[in-house]
Design an enzyme around this catalytic site. Structure first.
Site, mmCIF file in Angstrom:
data_model
loop_
_atom_site.group_PDB
_atom_site.id
_atom_site.type_symbol
_atom_site.label_atom_id
_atom_site.label_comp_id
_atom_site.label_asym_id
_atom_site.label_seq_id
_atom_site.Cartn_x
_atom_site.Cartn_y
_atom_site.Cartn_z
ATOM 1 N N ASP A 211 30.283 36.453 46.922
ATOM 2 C CA ASP A 211 31.359 36.267 45.865
ATOM 3 C C ASP A 211 32.114 34.507 46.111
ATOM 4 O O ASP A 211 32.260 34.502 47.586
ATOM 5 C CB ASP A 211 32.480 37.132 45.667
ATOM 6 C CG ASP A 211 33.392 36.892 44.681
ATOM 7 O OD1 ASP A 211 33.106 37.391 43.683
ATOM 8 O OD2 ASP A 211 34.366 36.391 44.724
ATOM 9 N N GLU A 254 30.902 34.744 39.266
ATOM 10 C CA GLU A 254 30.768 34.189 40.482
ATOM 11 C C GLU A 254 29.979 34.987 41.631
ATOM 12 O O GLU A 254 30.178 34.783 42.889
ATOM 13 C CB GLU A 254 31.970 33.530 41.157
ATOM 14 C CG GLU A 254 33.100 34.699 41.405
ATOM 15 C CD GLU A 254 34.009 35.139 40.284
ATOM 16 O OE1 GLU A 254 35.281 35.607 40.504
ATOM 17 O OE2 GLU A 254 33.568 35.190 39.209
#
Length: 351
Positions: A211, A254
């Site tokens: 992430d 993301e």
């Protein structure tokens, strides 16, 4: 002509690259005069181009392997195939050679994204007539176009990485088979290849969830155009940090997932941290520094949803305790920082 059309219909009914490959070779093998067919995988090992048979005829049947190409004992250097090497160097659509009397070979490289990932090899006892070449290239073109459509459906439009749909379709099979499946493609030199497995340490398969830290702030401060550029550059760093037979997915937003094959825990730690440092040290245009957090777990225990859930727990522990770090799920459980818990398929929604 009718048998060819019937085989083309069957061929385009597949939704898997390897099955499609077997189907087209089966179609070509039924053509008059063809005595042997193979699909060759092209890859680079130690900076040297190699080929290895991935699908071939054995005892009258087409068989395939999706094992790691670099460790296949049947691999050969591409220089042993001078006509094919010249064809690839000049980006030609085919190559012909007669390596010995009674053997005439046609190579048809599969070009995708300006690279050759695989090549079909067709052998006859007689020279190829102009008409035969036209038929073979026509069948091959249908195959290549359909391969491109499959590849497009499997990939994220922005980054070119595999998408969440592809992960969902494939991870159950990979988890059950110890990630035995590989992705055909040109190998980039791997950070992992620098480290041999320590003596006695078991080789396993690993799943990591990645992430980007504070990515919302990037979009809010610089705009989505620069946010998209960050995603593309992170995807490029991922590609250069892992091997071609590892698998990299964009889950959306993301978040990314990496399936790391056939390595030890200590090497997995090194490779994941090298990737993290590569991101940290990269100068992103306009944005400057970006960091990532990563959680990973072995794929040897639990169902696919449990494995993914454990990696997700490790990721969010990393994000809640400073970010820009790599956390291994089993270490967190052993130290008491995470509680091991069962995950049922029908009571959790990941991400």
């Amino acid at each position: 002509m009718k048998p060819i059309l019937q085989n083309l219909v069957e061929m385009t009914g597949h939704r898997d690259h390897l099955r499609l490959e077997v189907s087209v070779l089966s179609t070509l093998l039924k053509l008059t005069g063809v005595i042997e067919v193979r699909a060759l995988e092209l890859f680079t090992d130690g900076g040297t181009p190699h080929v290895r048979p991935r699908t071939w005829v054995e005892n009258g049947q087409l068989v395939s392997t999706d094992s790691e190409a670099a460790t296949d004992p049947r691999r050969e250097k591409l220089e042993h195939y001078p006509a094919l090497r010249e064809c690839i160097t000049h980006q030609s659509d085919s190559a012909l050679a007669s390596p010995r009397k009674g053997r005439h070979v046609l190579w048809l490289p599969v070009w995708m994204h300006d690279k050759v990932h695989t090549c079909l090899e067709i052998t006859q006892s007689r020279t190829f007539s102009a008409h035969k070449l036209e038929v073979l290239k026509g069948v091959f073109q249908v195959y290549q176009n359909y391969q491109s459509l499959l590849d497009y459906s499997e990939r994220d439009a922005l980054t070119g990485l595999f998408n969440r749909k592809t992960f969902d379709e494939q991870f159950s099979r990979y988890a059950m088979n110890g990630l035995a499946g590989g992705h055909p493609g040109a190998v980039t030199e791997s950070l992992a290849s620098e480290d041999g497995p320590p003596s006695g340490e078991p080789v396993q398969q690993w799943l990591a969830v990645v992430d980007i830290d504070h990515f919302k702030q990037v979009n809010d401060r610089f705009g989505h155009l620069y946010g998209d550029e960050v995603l593309i550059l992170i995807a490029n760093i991922l590609r250069s940090s892992f091997r071609s037979h590892d698998r990299i997915f964009r889950f959306g937003g993301e978040e990314f997932v990496v399936l790391l094959r056939s390595t030890t825990l200590s090497t997995a730690h090194k490779v994941f941290n090298r990737f993290r440092l590569a991101v940290q040290e990269y100068a992103f245009p306009q944005v400057g520094q970006v960091t990532v957090s990563l959680g990973f777990v072995s794929t040897t225990r639990g169902s696919p949803v449990e494995i993914l859930g454990q990696a997700d727990q490790a990721l969010y522990y990393a994000k809640e305790h400073g970010r820009n770090q790599v956390c291994f799920y089993d270490d967190l459980v052993a130290s008491g920082q995470l509680a091991s818990k069962m995950v049922a398929n029908d009571d959790v929604e990941l991400f």
